[in-house]
Design a protein around this motif. Structure first.
Motif, PDB file in Angstrom:
ATOM      1  N   LYS A  18       0.838  -1.207   0.000  1.00  0.00           N
ATOM      2  CA  LYS A  18       0.000   0.000   0.000  1.00  0.00           C
ATOM      3  C   LYS A  18       0.868   1.252   0.000  1.00  0.00           C
ATOM      4  O   LYS A  18       1.739   1.420   0.847  1.00  0.00           O
ATOM      5  CB  LYS A  18      -0.924  -0.010   1.221  1.00  0.00           C
ATOM      6  CG  LYS A  18      -1.933   1.133   1.220  1.00  0.00           C
ATOM      7  CD  LYS A  18      -1.482   2.321   2.033  1.00  0.00           C
ATOM      8  CE  LYS A  18      -2.325   3.534   1.771  1.00  0.00           C
ATOM      9  NZ  LYS A  18      -2.018   4.655   2.657  1.00  0.00           N
ATOM     10  N   THR A  21      -0.524   8.676  -0.330  1.00  0.00           N
ATOM     11  CA  THR A  21      -0.363   9.876  -1.154  1.00  0.00           C
ATOM     12  C   THR A  21       1.024  10.493  -0.984  1.00  0.00           C
ATOM     13  O   THR A  21       1.637  10.940  -1.961  1.00  0.00           O
ATOM     14  CB  THR A  21      -1.440  10.912  -0.752  1.00  0.00           C
ATOM     15  OG1 THR A  21      -2.710  10.275  -0.830  1.00  0.00           O
ATOM     16  CG2 THR A  21      -1.431  12.119  -1.655  1.00  0.00           C
ATOM     17  N   SER A  59      -2.999   5.171  -3.326  1.00  0.00           N
ATOM     18  CA  SER A  59      -3.731   6.434  -3.232  1.00  0.00           C
ATOM     19  C   SER A  59      -3.175   7.316  -4.348  1.00  0.00           C
ATOM     20  O   SER A  59      -2.473   6.825  -5.216  1.00  0.00           O
ATOM     21  CB  SER A  59      -3.494   7.075  -1.873  1.00  0.00           C
ATOM     22  OG  SER A  59      -3.744   6.138  -0.852  1.00  0.00           O
ATOM     23  N   GLY A  60      -3.444   8.594  -4.281  1.00  0.00           N
ATOM     24  CA  GLY A  60      -2.815   9.513  -5.227  1.00  0.00           C
ATOM     25  C   GLY A  60      -3.753  10.120  -6.252  1.00  0.00           C
ATOM     26  O   GLY A  60      -3.379  11.084  -6.929  1.00  0.00           O
ATOM     27  N   ALA A  61      -4.990   9.593  -6.364  1.00  0.00           N
ATOM     28  CA  ALA A  61      -5.895  10.118  -7.386  1.00  0.00           C
ATOM     29  C   ALA A  61      -6.196  11.594  -7.127  1.00  0.00           C
ATOM     30  O   ALA A  61      -6.196  12.411  -8.061  1.00  0.00           O
ATOM     31  CB  ALA A  61      -7.189   9.307  -7.406  1.00  0.00           C
ATOM     32  N   ILE A  62      -6.402  11.940  -5.854  1.00  0.00           N
ATOM     33  CA  ILE A  62      -6.752  13.341  -5.554  1.00  0.00           C
ATOM     34  C   ILE A  62      -5.540  14.255  -5.848  1.00  0.00           C
ATOM     35  O   ILE A  62      -5.676  15.281  -6.513  1.00  0.00           O
ATOM     36  CB  ILE A  62      -7.216  13.484  -4.080  1.00  0.00           C
ATOM     37  CG1 ILE A  62      -8.497  12.668  -3.860  1.00  0.00           C
ATOM     38  CG2 ILE A  62      -7.445  14.960  -3.729  1.00  0.00           C
ATOM     39  CD1 ILE A  62      -8.946  12.564  -2.419  1.00  0.00           C
ATOM     40  N   ASN A 143      -7.694   1.017  -5.810  1.00  0.00           N
ATOM     41  CA  ASN A 143      -7.948   2.273  -5.094  1.00  0.00           C
ATOM     42  C   ASN A 143      -9.411   2.261  -4.702  1.00  0.00           C
ATOM     43  O   ASN A 143     -10.199   1.436  -5.188  1.00  0.00           O
ATOM     44  CB  ASN A 143      -7.624   3.483  -5.991  1.00  0.00           C
ATOM     45  CG  ASN A 143      -7.473   4.791  -5.190  1.00  0.00           C
ATOM     46  OD1 ASN A 143      -7.705   4.831  -3.979  1.00  0.00           O
ATOM     47  ND2 ASN A 143      -7.084   5.853  -5.879  1.00  0.00           N
ATOM     48  N   ASP A 146     -13.739   6.506  -5.532  1.00  0.00           N
ATOM     49  CA  ASP A 146     -14.116   7.758  -4.866  1.00  0.00           C
ATOM     50  C   ASP A 146     -15.377   8.390  -5.442  1.00  0.00           C
ATOM     51  O   ASP A 146     -16.042   9.168  -4.756  1.00  0.00           O
ATOM     52  CB  ASP A 146     -12.943   8.758  -4.953  1.00  0.00           C
ATOM     53  CG  ASP A 146     -11.771   8.331  -4.082  1.00  0.00           C
ATOM     54  OD1 ASP A 146     -12.006   7.995  -2.908  1.00  0.00           O
ATOM     55  OD2 ASP A 146     -10.635   8.309  -4.572  1.00  0.00           O
ATOM     56  N   ASN A 158      -7.129   4.482   2.617  1.00  0.00           N
ATOM     57  CA  ASN A 158      -6.617   3.340   1.857  1.00  0.00           C
ATOM     58  C   ASN A 158      -5.856   2.339   2.716  1.00  0.00           C
ATOM     59  O   ASN A 158      -5.563   1.237   2.265  1.00  0.00           O
ATOM     60  CB  ASN A 158      -5.748   3.834   0.700  1.00  0.00           C
ATOM     61  CG  ASN A 158      -6.614   4.188  -0.504  1.00  0.00           C
ATOM     62  OD1 ASN A 158      -7.834   4.115  -0.440  1.00  0.00           O
ATOM     63  ND2 ASN A 158      -5.977   4.540  -1.605  1.00  0.00           N
ATOM     64  N   THR A 221      -5.670  10.653   3.894  1.00  0.00           N
ATOM     65  CA  THR A 221      -6.544  10.688   5.062  1.00  0.00           C
ATOM     66  C   THR A 221      -5.957   9.873   6.195  1.00  0.00           C
ATOM     67  O   THR A 221      -6.430   9.918   7.311  1.00  0.00           O
ATOM     68  CB  THR A 221      -7.931  10.131   4.701  1.00  0.00           C
ATOM     69  OG1 THR A 221      -7.743   8.882   4.065  1.00  0.00           O
ATOM     70  CG2 THR A 221      -8.681  11.065   3.808  1.00  0.00           C
ATOM     71  N   GLY A 222      -4.926   9.091   5.888  1.00  0.00           N
ATOM     72  CA  GLY A 222      -4.404   8.184   6.900  1.00  0.00           C
ATOM     73  C   GLY A 222      -3.328   8.833   7.755  1.00  0.00           C
ATOM     74  O   GLY A 222      -2.925   9.960   7.566  1.00  0.00           O
TER      75      GLY A 222
HETATM   76  N1  VHF Z   1      -8.692   7.423  -2.906  1.00  0.00           N
HETATM   77  C1  VHF Z   1      -7.895   8.540  -2.425  1.00  0.00           C
HETATM   78  C2  VHF Z   1      -7.161   8.032  -1.217  1.00  0.00           C
HETATM   79  C3  VHF Z   1      -6.995   9.022  -0.162  1.00  0.00           C
HETATM   80  C4  VHF Z   1      -6.232   8.395   1.023  1.00  0.00           C
HETATM   81  O1  VHF Z   1      -6.756   7.692   1.880  1.00  0.00           O
HETATM   82  O2  VHF Z   1      -4.935   8.586   0.970  1.00  0.00           O
HETATM   83  P1  VHF Z   1      -3.782   8.031   2.001  1.00  0.00           P
HETATM   84  O3  VHF Z   1      -4.187   8.394   3.410  1.00  0.00           O
HETATM   85  O4  VHF Z   1      -2.586   8.738   1.557  1.00  0.00           O
HETATM   86  O5  VHF Z   1      -3.684   6.571   1.818  1.00  0.00           O
HETATM   87  C5  VHF Z   1      -6.911   8.970  -3.520  1.00  0.00           C
HETATM   88  O6  VHF Z   1      -6.568   8.154  -4.395  1.00  0.00           O
HETATM   89  O7  VHF Z   1      -6.476  10.128  -3.514  1.00  0.00           O
END
Ligand code: VHF
Length: 407
Positions: A18, A21, A59-62, A143, A146, A158, A221-222
């Motif tokens: 995993k 971001t 992660s990383g989509a945002i 992912n 969202d 994530n 968010t983590g």
């Molecule tokens: N689905 C979102 C994930 C956001 C998220 O939880 O990010 P992280 O805390 O860095 O694993 C994205 O791809 O930006």
């Protein structure tokens, strides 16, 4: 005691990696960290060539979406964040596909929400798809979906999604790659006396010993809290969980090649990381799915007799209407509910009511039906409802006890 990955040898392991971001995008500019990602891709391809099966949860989509729109900050409105993620997800996959394609490694996009997995058939469909992809030698890239994920159906972060994924693919290892080397007793950036935590036997016992205030990055968010939750979920499913630095993915190979025993927990030859030992008796797939795949839609309060029966060592009972005292929430048959007891603690002048979580299960009756049959014997159900679909309210096969019992 030594708790090694379930396959017992390092010939062919299943790994879930995993990446958060902060390991994918620069926190200031949101530009992709290409050297990091290239190293990760090289490591995954190396792992594949060694015969291992790898799932990447990314992660990383945002972050990538914000860069595309030249926006500095995440918007405040949820639907706008979802829109940014939708913009970024395609580009994120394109970036991974470009990198993996250079090394001839096919990948697949898998987007999930908790809601998809709440239905047993859909859960098994996802399990089967993962299995087919891994058998084809593909690296699934996962992912959260969202676009349709709002709080009720969200994994939330994530880290949790990666733990659920690790359970679904029966992984040997879950690697939570992050921007620190390992879990510390306190936030190492603010407390120079913070000590690394190298091996964790029981995640729940750890909560009192470490201060997990370290926040996640501004886009993710983590943080450490969600990593501990993920480690608890994954280790309960029999998955050894590792926290290590995202910018040094090659460490994954050193870690899986180094046989672990409690005697070498301070091994200096390995890069710093935290290892959460997998539970010796992992929860069965169905019970794990009930506990972690399903969202609770209500609560059934039970009496002391029922608590004793459903937690009985060796031969746990189903839950019968006679032991139910109260129902909260609106739900239908086959949905998941929490099982709790309310206990009165007598103080000198006052009484305090303490609520204790006992477990979670799939009900055979709706909340309205249970309100009518609660406190009655199973033989009364037909008279009370006009029918009796089942003699118990929750069958023991659909019941997961979460308080500690001796078995
Ligand atoms: N689905 C979102 C994930 C956001 C998220 O939880 O990010 P992280 O805390 O860095 O694993 C994205 O791809 O930006």
């Amino acid at each position: 005691m030594s708790r090694n990955p379930r396959s017992g040898n390092s010939q062919s392991l299943t790994l879930v990696i995993k990446l958060g971001t902060s390991s994918i995008c620069d926190i200031e500019t949101n530009l992709p960290l290409l050297s990091n990602l290239s190293l990760l891709v090289e490591t995954i391809v190396k792992l594949r060539s060694l015969g291992h099966r790898v799932v990447l949860v990314t992660s990383g989509a945002i972050g990538i979406g914000l860069r595309r729109l030249n926006m500095d900050k995440k918007p405040k409105k949820l639907n706008e964040i979802q829109a940014v993620a939708a913009i970024g997800q395609g580009r994120l996959m394109r970036m991974y596909d470009d990198l993996f394609s250079q090394l001839n490694q096919p990948i697949a996009q898998v987007l999930l929400t908790r809601h998809d997995l709440a239905d047993r058939t859909q859960y098994l469909n996802a399990v089967n798809t993962f299995s087919a992809l891994l058998n084809m030698g593909v690296v699934p890239v996962v992912n959260e979906n969202d676009t349709i994920s709002v709080s009720e159906i969200k994994f939330g972060d994530n880290d949790t999604l990666s733990a659920i994924t690790a359970g679904m693919v029966n992984a040997d290892y879950l690697f939570l790659m992050t921007d620190v080397d390992c879990l510390y007793t306190d936030n190492p950036t603010t407390n120079p006396n913070a000590k690394p935590v190298k091996v964790v036997e029981d995640v729940s016992a750890l909560r009192d010993k470490v201060i997990v205030s370290s926040p996640g990055s501004s886009l993710g968010t983590g943080g450490m809290v969600t990593k501990l939750i993920a480690a608890e979920l994954a280790t309960a499913a029999g998955v050894t969980t590792i926290i290590c630095r995202g910018s040094a993915p090659k460490n994954i190979i050193s870690i899986i090649n180094h046989p672990f025993s409690n005697n070498n927990q301070n091994s200096e030859s390995l890069p710093l990381h935290t290892r959460f030992l997998a539970k010796d008796n992992p929860m069965l797939d169905r019970k794990w799915w009930i506990l972690h795949g399903l969202h609770s839609v209500g609560t059934i309060f039970i009496d002391e007799g029922a608590v004793k029966a459903v937690t009985k060592v060796g031969q746990k009972s189903s839950l019968f209407a006679a032991g139910i005292v109260k129902v909260e929430g609106y739900f239908v048959a086959n949905q998941a509910v929490d099982l709790k007891i309310e206990r009165t603690i007598k103080h000198e002048d006052t009484n305090e009511v303490e609520t204790v979580m006992i477990g979670k299960g799939l009900v055979n009756y709706s909340s309205i039906e249970i309100s009518r049959i609660k406190g009655f014997q199973s033989s009364d159900i037909e008279n009370l409802l006009g029918y009796a679909d089942s003699e118990c309210v929750i069958h023991r096969d659909n019941l997961v006890i979460t308080i500690k019992t001796d078995d």
